[in-house]
Scaffold this motif. Structure first.
Motif, PDB file in Angstrom:
ATOM      1  N   ARG A  44       3.202  10.418   4.873  1.00  0.00           N
ATOM      2  CA  ARG A  44       4.698  10.452   5.541  1.00  0.00           C
ATOM      3  C   ARG A  44       4.194   8.786   6.275  1.00  0.00           C
ATOM      4  NH1 ARG A  44       9.538  10.388   7.505  1.00  0.00           N
ATOM      5  NH2 ARG A  44       9.527  10.098   9.142  1.00  0.00           N
ATOM      6  N   THR A  45       2.625   8.315   6.729  1.00  0.00           N
ATOM      7  CA  THR A  45       2.202   7.074   7.319  1.00  0.00           C
ATOM      8  C   THR A  45       0.930   6.504   6.129  1.00  0.00           C
ATOM      9  OG1 THR A  45       1.829   7.868   9.201  1.00  0.00           O
ATOM     10  CG2 THR A  45       3.614   7.462   8.924  1.00  0.00           C
ATOM     11  N   GLU A  46       0.278   6.532   5.044  1.00  0.00           N
ATOM     12  CA  GLU A  46      -0.213   6.574   5.162  1.00  0.00           C
ATOM     13  C   GLU A  46      -0.807   6.284   3.082  1.00  0.00           C
ATOM     14  OE1 GLU A  46      -3.852   8.246   6.838  1.00  0.00           O
ATOM     15  OE2 GLU A  46      -3.268   9.592   6.277  1.00  0.00           O
ATOM     16  N   PHE A  47      -1.396   5.189   2.411  1.00  0.00           N
ATOM     17  CA  PHE A  47      -1.115   5.040   1.180  1.00  0.00           C
ATOM     18  C   PHE A  47      -2.853   5.704   1.267  1.00  0.00           C
ATOM     19  CE2 PHE A  47       0.865   0.817   1.911  1.00  0.00           C
ATOM     20  CZ  PHE A  47       1.975   1.839   1.406  1.00  0.00           C
ATOM     21  N   LEU A  48      -2.878   6.692   0.085  1.00  0.00           N
ATOM     22  CA  LEU A  48      -4.359   7.268  -0.458  1.00  0.00           C
ATOM     23  C   LEU A  48      -4.771   7.776  -1.452  1.00  0.00           C
ATOM     24  CD1 LEU A  48      -2.901  10.965   1.498  1.00  0.00           C
ATOM     25  CD2 LEU A  48      -4.541   8.973   2.716  1.00  0.00           C
ATOM     26  N   PRO A  49      -5.361   7.024  -1.731  1.00  0.00           N
ATOM     27  CA  PRO A  49      -6.639   6.260  -1.159  1.00  0.00           C
ATOM     28  C   PRO A  49      -5.721   4.874  -0.719  1.00  0.00           C
ATOM     29  CG  PRO A  49      -7.395   6.064  -2.966  1.00  0.00           C
ATOM     30  CD  PRO A  49      -5.793   6.880  -3.051  1.00  0.00           C
ATOM     31  N   ASP A  69      11.186   7.718   2.620  1.00  0.00           N
ATOM     32  CA  ASP A  69      10.890   6.222   2.547  1.00  0.00           C
ATOM     33  C   ASP A  69       9.820   5.583   2.013  1.00  0.00           C
ATOM     34  OD1 ASP A  69      13.117   7.352   0.712  1.00  0.00           O
ATOM     35  OD2 ASP A  69      15.078   6.048   2.177  1.00  0.00           O
ATOM     36  N   HIS A  70       9.847   4.862   0.849  1.00  0.00           N
ATOM     37  CA  HIS A  70       8.737   4.143   1.101  1.00  0.00           C
ATOM     38  C   HIS A  70       8.615   2.887   0.652  1.00  0.00           C
ATOM     39  CE1 HIS A  70       6.043   6.894   3.488  1.00  0.00           C
ATOM     40  NE2 HIS A  70       6.639   7.752   2.772  1.00  0.00           N
ATOM     41  N   THR A  71       8.099   1.813   0.735  1.00  0.00           N
ATOM     42  CA  THR A  71       7.365   0.589  -0.539  1.00  0.00           C
ATOM     43  C   THR A  71       6.355  -0.003  -0.394  1.00  0.00           C
ATOM     44  OG1 THR A  71       7.845  -1.478   1.472  1.00  0.00           O
ATOM     45  CG2 THR A  71      10.211  -0.139   0.873  1.00  0.00           C
ATOM     46  N   VAL A  72       6.079   0.104  -1.388  1.00  0.00           N
ATOM     47  CA  VAL A  72       5.190  -0.979  -1.771  1.00  0.00           C
ATOM     48  C   VAL A  72       5.502  -2.564  -1.822  1.00  0.00           C
ATOM     49  CG1 VAL A  72       3.318  -1.454  -3.494  1.00  0.00           C
ATOM     50  CG2 VAL A  72       4.346   0.601  -3.830  1.00  0.00           C
ATOM     51  N   THR A  73       4.466  -4.090  -0.520  1.00  0.00           N
ATOM     52  CA  THR A  73       5.260  -4.769  -0.489  1.00  0.00           C
ATOM     53  C   THR A  73       3.424  -5.553   0.136  1.00  0.00           C
ATOM     54  OG1 THR A  73       6.814  -3.783   0.732  1.00  0.00           O
ATOM     55  CG2 THR A  73       6.501  -6.075   0.336  1.00  0.00           C
ATOM     56  N   GLU A 125      -3.468  -7.146  -0.776  1.00  0.00           N
ATOM     57  CA  GLU A 125      -3.478  -6.046   0.642  1.00  0.00           C
ATOM     58  C   GLU A 125      -1.418  -6.187   0.907  1.00  0.00           C
ATOM     59  OE1 GLU A 125      -5.080  -7.271   3.895  1.00  0.00           O
ATOM     60  OE2 GLU A 125      -7.143  -8.465   3.518  1.00  0.00           O
ATOM     61  N   TYR A 126      -1.651  -4.138   0.843  1.00  0.00           N
ATOM     62  CA  TYR A 126      -0.247  -4.324   0.712  1.00  0.00           C
ATOM     63  C   TYR A 126       0.131  -3.666   2.244  1.00  0.00           C
ATOM     64  CZ  TYR A 126      -1.966  -0.343  -1.365  1.00  0.00           C
ATOM     65  OH  TYR A 126      -2.382   0.673  -1.789  1.00  0.00           O
ATOM     66  N   PHE A 127       1.783  -3.345   2.056  1.00  0.00           N
ATOM     67  CA  PHE A 127       2.414  -2.346   3.230  1.00  0.00           C
ATOM     68  C   PHE A 127       3.252  -1.903   2.998  1.00  0.00           C
ATOM     69  CE2 PHE A 127       4.199  -6.022   3.528  1.00  0.00           C
ATOM     70  CZ  PHE A 127       5.678  -5.886   4.339  1.00  0.00           C
ATOM     71  N   CYS A 128       3.806  -0.922   3.466  1.00  0.00           N
ATOM     72  CA  CYS A 128       5.214  -0.035   3.353  1.00  0.00           C
ATOM     73  C   CYS A 128       6.439  -0.865   4.709  1.00  0.00           C
ATOM     74  CB  CYS A 128       5.030   1.429   3.506  1.00  0.00           C
ATOM     75  SG  CYS A 128       6.249   2.102   3.704  1.00  0.00           S
ATOM     76  N   GLU A 132       4.945  -0.519   8.796  1.00  0.00           N
ATOM     77  CA  GLU A 132       4.724  -1.472   9.059  1.00  0.00           C
ATOM     78  C   GLU A 132       3.521  -1.616  10.091  1.00  0.00           C
ATOM     79  OE1 GLU A 132       3.705  -6.479   8.389  1.00  0.00           O
ATOM     80  OE2 GLU A 132       5.845  -5.395   8.175  1.00  0.00           O
ATOM     81  N   GLY A 133       4.653  -0.956  10.986  1.00  0.00           N
ATOM     82  CA  GLY A 133       4.662  -0.721  12.565  1.00  0.00           C
ATOM     83  C   GLY A 133       3.104   0.780  12.763  1.00  0.00           C
ATOM     84  N   ALA A 134       3.652   1.772  12.117  1.00  0.00           N
ATOM     85  CA  ALA A 134       2.124   3.118  11.929  1.00  0.00           C
ATOM     86  C   ALA A 134       0.997   2.255  10.831  1.00  0.00           C
ATOM     87  CB  ALA A 134       3.354   3.944  11.227  1.00  0.00           C
TER      88      ALA A 134
END
Length: 144
Positions: A44-49, A69-73, A125-128, A132-134
């Protein structure tokens, strides 16, 4: 009075029985990608690992293993200078990825994948975007 005691006992037994199930689920959530299908999963709010190490020339596959829904950014300023920018949807900058997200551009739906080949050593380094707020962030460490 006996009914309350019985219900309390049944509730306690049910909770104890389910405790093992949640532990097993926790283990699965820690590593939703095993094998060749993907390297990094998304709950839900994490990349694993959250951190993943590869060698130069390796391809990393992310898979949305959740129902969200997610993104890899990639963060523009937090990848090596000579590295190619990456984002699901194929955007060439963080700003372009943000702009596209307004229409759900770059979206990875449940079970969809995104892959990128890393040609330059360093830390990426990347984010969704929607999470991102989480603090749904991750890093790829590329070694020679």
């Amino acid at each position: 009075m006996h009914r309350r005691v019985y219900l309390a006992a049944v509730g306690t037994a049910a909770s104890a029985g389910l405790a093992g199930c949640s532990s097993a689920l926790s283990v699965l959530e820690d590593d939703p990608c095993s094998g060749d299908e993907c390297h990094i999963g998304m709950n839900r709010t994490e990349f694993l690992p959250e951190s993943y190490e590869v060698a130069v020339g390796d391809t990393v596959i992310w898979k949305n293993t959740s129902e969200a829904d997610h993104t890899v950014t990639a963060y523009d300023g937090l990848i090596p200078d000579e590295a190619e920018y990456f984002a699901s949807g194929g955007y060439e900058s963080q700003e372009a990825a943000y702009d596209a997200w307004e229409d759900r551009g770059g979206r990875l739906g449940s079970r969809q994948t995104f892959e990128h080949t890393f040609e330059v050593p360093g830390t990426y380094e990347y984010f969704c975007i929607p999470h991102e707020g989480a603090e749904m962030v991750g890093e790829i460490v590329v070694t020679e």
